[in-house]
Motif scaffolding. Structure first.
Motif, PDB file in Angstrom:
ATOM      1  N   VAL A  47       6.025  -3.867  -1.476  1.00 62.12           N
ATOM      2  CA  VAL A  47       6.643  -3.509  -2.754  1.00 62.12           C
ATOM      3  C   VAL A  47       7.322  -4.723  -3.382  1.00 62.12           C
ATOM      4  CG1 VAL A  47       8.462  -2.115  -3.805  1.00 62.12           C
ATOM      5  CG2 VAL A  47       6.930  -1.081  -2.142  1.00 62.12           C
ATOM      6  N   ALA A  48       8.019  -5.511  -2.551  1.00 55.89           N
ATOM      7  CA  ALA A  48       8.711  -6.703  -3.058  1.00 55.89           C
ATOM      8  C   ALA A  48       7.710  -7.716  -3.607  1.00 55.89           C
ATOM      9  CB  ALA A  48       9.549  -7.332  -1.948  1.00 55.89           C
ATOM     10  N   ASP A  92       6.747  -6.691  -6.979  1.00 58.90           N
ATOM     11  CA  ASP A  92       7.867  -6.922  -7.892  1.00 58.90           C
ATOM     12  C   ASP A  92       7.943  -8.394  -8.298  1.00 58.90           C
ATOM     13  OD1 ASP A  92      10.279  -5.617  -9.125  1.00 58.90           O
ATOM     14  OD2 ASP A  92      11.245  -7.273  -8.065  1.00 58.90           O
ATOM     15  N   ARG A  93       7.692  -9.290  -7.335  1.00 61.72           N
ATOM     16  CA  ARG A  93       7.693 -10.716  -7.678  1.00 61.72           C
ATOM     17  C   ARG A  93       6.548 -11.052  -8.625  1.00 61.72           C
ATOM     18  NH1 ARG A  93       9.561 -11.347  -2.485  1.00 61.72           N
ATOM     19  NH2 ARG A  93       7.468 -11.470  -1.625  1.00 61.72           N
ATOM     20  N   GLU A 146       8.208  -2.365   2.590  1.00 61.46           N
ATOM     21  CA  GLU A 146       9.187  -2.992   1.696  1.00 61.46           C
ATOM     22  C   GLU A 146       8.688  -4.351   1.228  1.00 61.46           C
ATOM     23  OE1 GLU A 146      13.331  -2.882   2.537  1.00 61.46           O
ATOM     24  OE2 GLU A 146      13.333  -0.710   2.776  1.00 61.46           O
ATOM     25  N   ARG A 147       8.042  -5.071   2.150  1.00 60.31           N
ATOM     26  CA  ARG A 147       7.523  -6.381   1.774  1.00 60.31           C
ATOM     27  C   ARG A 147       6.413  -6.264   0.727  1.00 60.31           C
ATOM     28  NH1 ARG A 147       7.953 -11.529   3.357  1.00 60.31           N
ATOM     29  NH2 ARG A 147       6.149 -12.853   2.976  1.00 60.31           N
ATOM     30  N   ASP A 191      11.043   1.941  -5.939  1.00 54.38           N
ATOM     31  CA  ASP A 191       9.665   2.373  -5.663  1.00 54.38           C
ATOM     32  C   ASP A 191       9.647   3.801  -5.119  1.00 54.38           C
ATOM     33  OD1 ASP A 191       6.825   1.390  -5.553  1.00 54.38           O
ATOM     34  OD2 ASP A 191       7.050   2.075  -3.491  1.00 54.38           O
ATOM     35  N   LYS A 194      -0.753  -1.028  -9.407  1.00 54.96           N
ATOM     36  CA  LYS A 194      -0.346  -0.410  -8.138  1.00 54.96           C
ATOM     37  C   LYS A 194      -0.955   0.983  -7.987  1.00 54.96           C
ATOM     38  CE  LYS A 194       4.137  -0.603  -7.202  1.00 54.96           C
ATOM     39  NZ  LYS A 194       5.586  -0.617  -7.598  1.00 54.96           N
ATOM     40  N   LYS A 225      14.071  -0.110 -14.937  1.00 53.68           N
ATOM     41  CA  LYS A 225      14.437  -1.343 -14.240  1.00 53.68           C
ATOM     42  C   LYS A 225      14.714  -2.470 -15.229  1.00 53.68           C
ATOM     43  CE  LYS A 225      11.680  -2.550 -10.774  1.00 53.68           C
ATOM     44  NZ  LYS A 225      10.367  -2.625 -10.067  1.00 53.68           N
ATOM     45  N   GLU A 228      15.041  -6.818  -1.516  1.00 49.84           N
ATOM     46  CA  GLU A 228      13.872  -6.031  -1.108  1.00 49.84           C
ATOM     47  C   GLU A 228      14.235  -4.552  -1.010  1.00 49.84           C
ATOM     48  OE1 GLU A 228      11.268  -7.400   1.928  1.00 49.84           O
ATOM     49  OE2 GLU A 228      10.975  -9.323   0.941  1.00 49.84           O
ATOM     50  N   VAL A 239      14.457  -3.058  -4.538  1.00 49.15           N
ATOM     51  CA  VAL A 239      13.120  -2.842  -5.091  1.00 49.15           C
ATOM     52  C   VAL A 239      12.461  -1.636  -4.424  1.00 49.15           C
ATOM     53  CG1 VAL A 239      10.812  -3.835  -5.270  1.00 49.15           C
ATOM     54  CG2 VAL A 239      12.809  -5.245  -5.764  1.00 49.15           C
ATOM     55  N   ALA A 240      12.608  -1.552  -3.099  1.00 51.27           N
ATOM     56  CA  ALA A 240      12.005  -0.432  -2.369  1.00 51.27           C
ATOM     57  C   ALA A 240      12.616   0.897  -2.803  1.00 51.27           C
ATOM     58  CB  ALA A 240      12.188  -0.631  -0.860  1.00 51.27           C
TER      59      ALA A 240
END
Lengths: 195, 195
Positions: free
Chosen positions: B125-126, B129-130, B122-123, A129, B161, A161, A122, A125-126
């Motif tokens: 964004v994650a 990403d998933r 962060e969650r 971002d 996004k 990425k 996480e 990824v953050a």
């Protein structure tokens, strides 16, 4: 770094990576990293805020490098339109890919540690971002419109990425720069036919 | 949901959002959310695993909707090349934008809660990403090449996004679908001139 601690930072980094791989990130302590590197904990904390920062300390420098590259990009010197914005972002990632990253074996080891630990994933990824948001900001400062700036930053960062993931997974040990160029070229093929 | 708890889920969601906005996410308890909604904690836990899931429960359904859309996309029926892949991802996000999201005022409230809390950011964004990784996977299953699949998923998710951010920030209350279409159209303009 003192003269009596040659390459302390890279020794600490490699010791940390070896321990994270052997025991797992959560099970490794700063004391163990320092011991493995033949250095003191005090030296560790001169180089890194904590054991997580060993993995992410480079990202501020990466972001600074990318922003500087876009801030100074000659591609944006005239009418700062969307295509120039994406080209400037792509060029910044190419410069970073060529100059900035450690050898693929280190990056692979780091990636395995991150892949094994969801909170680290996480954070990774953050981090990307935040880099995308910062790139959009500098593009706007260079006169690119709000929407085009955000999209160029997202598309360019996304392509990087993808390239990075392929680089660390690539058994052929291709260069990161090669993967970035390939991804940007492929990205360019995705759009026109459906425009 | 029992007959004696009409709209329990949406009442809980709105109560949670109001409390997160008033007190902050960290300072709000499940007991308080249930009380504000006029329901029991037990009812809360029938609908949500914890207070964080009130904010993110929709993301599995969003991902499922997007994957189904790409899995069934007629755009991928023939040669599954990169442009078709991006078009299929864009179409999936357009369907989701039209049918899936709550009213803008709720989404805005949710966004303010997330913006005020870095772990929630962060969650979020994650989560996206998933979704991108899952979209790349389904594109590969539909026969799209590895690199094109990853790039189409990243570029499409990135455009979404950007569109979503503009939608919740847009004082004119435009539709999310309108923002998604605008972002995809703008994305298409980023590439040709520098190809």
């Amino acid at each position: 770094m003192g003269r009596w601690e040659p390459n302390a930072q890279s020794r600490l980094r490699q010791a940390a990576m070896d321990l994270y791989a052997e025991r797992g990130f959560d099970q490794t302590t700063v004391a163990e990293i320092a011991e493995r590197a033949g250095l003191t904990e005090r030296t560790f904390f001169r180089h890194f805020a904590d054991k997580r920062e060993v993995l992410f300390a480079g990202s501020e420098r990466l972001q600074a490098l990318l922003l500087k590259s876009v801030a100074e990009s000659p591609l944006l010197s005239e009418a700062a339109a969307g295509p120039a914005a994406l080209a400037a972002v792509a060029a910044a990632f190419e410069v970073a890919a060529a100059d900035y990253f450690p050898p693929v074996e280190y990056s692979r080891q780091r990636q395995r540690v991150i892949d094994a630990n969801p909170p680290l994933q996480e954070r990774e990824v953050a981090k990307m971002d935040r880099i995308s948001a910062a790139l959009a900001g500098i593009l706007r400062e260079r006169g690119v419109g709000d929407l085009a700036a955000a999209l160029a930053a997202e598309a360019g960062t996304g392509a990087f990425k993808v390239a990075f993931t392929r680089w660390v997974a690539d058994p052929a040990d291709g260069s990161l720069l090669g993967h970035v160029r390939e991804a940007i070229a492929e990205l360019r093929t995705l759009l026109p036919a459906t425009a």
